[in-house]
Write an enzyme that holds these catalytic residues in place. Sequence first.
Site, PDB file in Angstrom:
ATOM      1  N   ASP A 183      -8.132  44.986  22.011  1.00 31.11           N
ATOM      2  CA  ASP A 183      -7.621  43.655  22.381  1.00 31.11           C
ATOM      3  C   ASP A 183      -6.339  43.235  21.656  1.00 31.11           C
ATOM      4  O   ASP A 183      -6.185  42.056  21.301  1.00 31.11           O
ATOM      5  CB  ASP A 183      -8.702  42.592  22.165  1.00 31.11           C
ATOM      6  CG  ASP A 183      -9.939  42.822  23.020  1.00 31.11           C
ATOM      7  OD1 ASP A 183      -9.978  43.823  23.750  1.00 31.11           O
ATOM      8  OD2 ASP A 183     -10.868  42.000  22.946  1.00 31.11           O
ATOM      9  N   LYS A 222     -12.329  44.442  29.792  1.00 28.99           N
ATOM     10  CA  LYS A 222     -13.694  43.995  29.481  1.00 28.99           C
ATOM     11  C   LYS A 222     -13.807  42.484  29.619  1.00 28.99           C
ATOM     12  O   LYS A 222     -12.925  41.753  29.175  1.00 28.99           O
ATOM     13  CB  LYS A 222     -14.076  44.452  28.071  1.00 28.99           C
ATOM     14  CG  LYS A 222     -13.221  43.872  26.944  1.00 28.99           C
ATOM     15  CD  LYS A 222     -13.503  44.610  25.649  1.00 28.99           C
ATOM     16  CE  LYS A 222     -12.911  43.950  24.436  1.00 28.99           C
ATOM     17  NZ  LYS A 222     -13.278  42.581  24.153  1.00 28.99           N
ATOM     18  N   CYS A 241     -14.423  40.570  18.526  1.00 31.55           N
ATOM     19  CA  CYS A 241     -14.488  41.730  19.420  1.00 31.55           C
ATOM     20  C   CYS A 241     -14.636  43.050  18.673  1.00 31.55           C
ATOM     21  O   CYS A 241     -15.271  43.979  19.179  1.00 31.55           O
ATOM     22  CB  CYS A 241     -13.273  41.735  20.344  1.00 31.55           C
ATOM     23  SG  CYS A 241     -13.347  40.340  21.497  1.00 31.55           S
TER      24      CYS A 241
HETATM   25  N1  TIU Z   1     -10.724  39.942  21.143  1.00 19.21           N
HETATM   26  C1  TIU Z   1     -11.365  38.937  20.556  1.00 19.21           C
HETATM   27  O1  TIU Z   1     -11.750  38.991  19.396  1.00 19.21           O
HETATM   28  N2  TIU Z   1     -11.524  37.791  21.324  1.00 19.21           N
HETATM   29  C2  TIU Z   1     -11.688  36.546  20.797  1.00 19.21           C
HETATM   30  O2  TIU Z   1     -11.912  35.583  21.545  1.00 19.21           O
HETATM   31  N3  TIU Z   1     -11.556  36.413  19.465  1.00 19.21           N
HETATM   32  C3  TIU Z   1     -11.573  35.279  18.729  1.00 19.21           C
HETATM   33  O3  TIU Z   1     -11.571  35.391  17.502  1.00 19.21           O
HETATM   34  N4  TIU Z   1     -11.548  34.104  19.327  1.00 19.21           N
END
Ligand code: TIU
Length: 222
Positions: free
Chosen positions: A24, A129, A162
């Site tokens: 991500d 995802k 994530c």
């Molecule tokens: N990729 C991921 O961690 N998505 C989130 O929403 N993270 C947050 O810390 N908000």
Amino acid sequence: MAKVEAQPYEFELEPKRCALMVIDMQRDFVDRGGFGEALGNDVSLLRKAIGPTRTVLDAARARRMLVIHTREGHRPDLSDLPQNKKLRGRLKAGIGDPGPMGRILVRGEYGHDIVDELKPAAGEPVVDKPGKGAFYATDLDSLLRNRGIGQLVVCGVTTEVCVNTTVREANDRGYDCLVLEDCVGSYFPEFQKAALDMIKAQGGIFGWVSDSRRFLAAPANA
Ligand code: TIU
């Protein structure tokens, strides 16, 4: 086999059955002016993972390891967005709404894509995802098993969301995970530490923790 210095003890890396996962590293989480910053977060805490991740990415490609990228996001019609995720936070501009870099966390939008510094190379799988974990509602497990992968080196954001969710999912599915602490980032320094502590505690209950320097120091020709 290449030994990588790690906690709670060395990680025995087998490049042929090991994949690098970059989780991500999307503009909306990491870039200045994106969704994450619009929520009031200090994105510099995430951005400092970009440089070390880049060096690890280059090394993994040189070692001919499988590299997999993930992106959190949803279909443009939002049919895969659960109501709880849509409503959570009572945000004025939330998932699916117009944001600073296009519709927030919607596939195909500029902010949803991976930062230029860590752009996937041709042929590297990108797993889209809908959840926090990369295994939930994706074909990630098939991609890994069909290539005989049993180990994951993990980079990306955010450490406690994530990255942690994915490492826990992977661990339950039988994968050994090595998380590189300078290649993962959290908006909250206390969560960064706690999330890494949780992985390596109790003899490595979810996996191992190391860093880019130690990963790069492991023999490349193992
Ligand atoms: N990729 C991921 O961690 N998505 C989130 O929403 N993270 C947050 O810390 N908000």
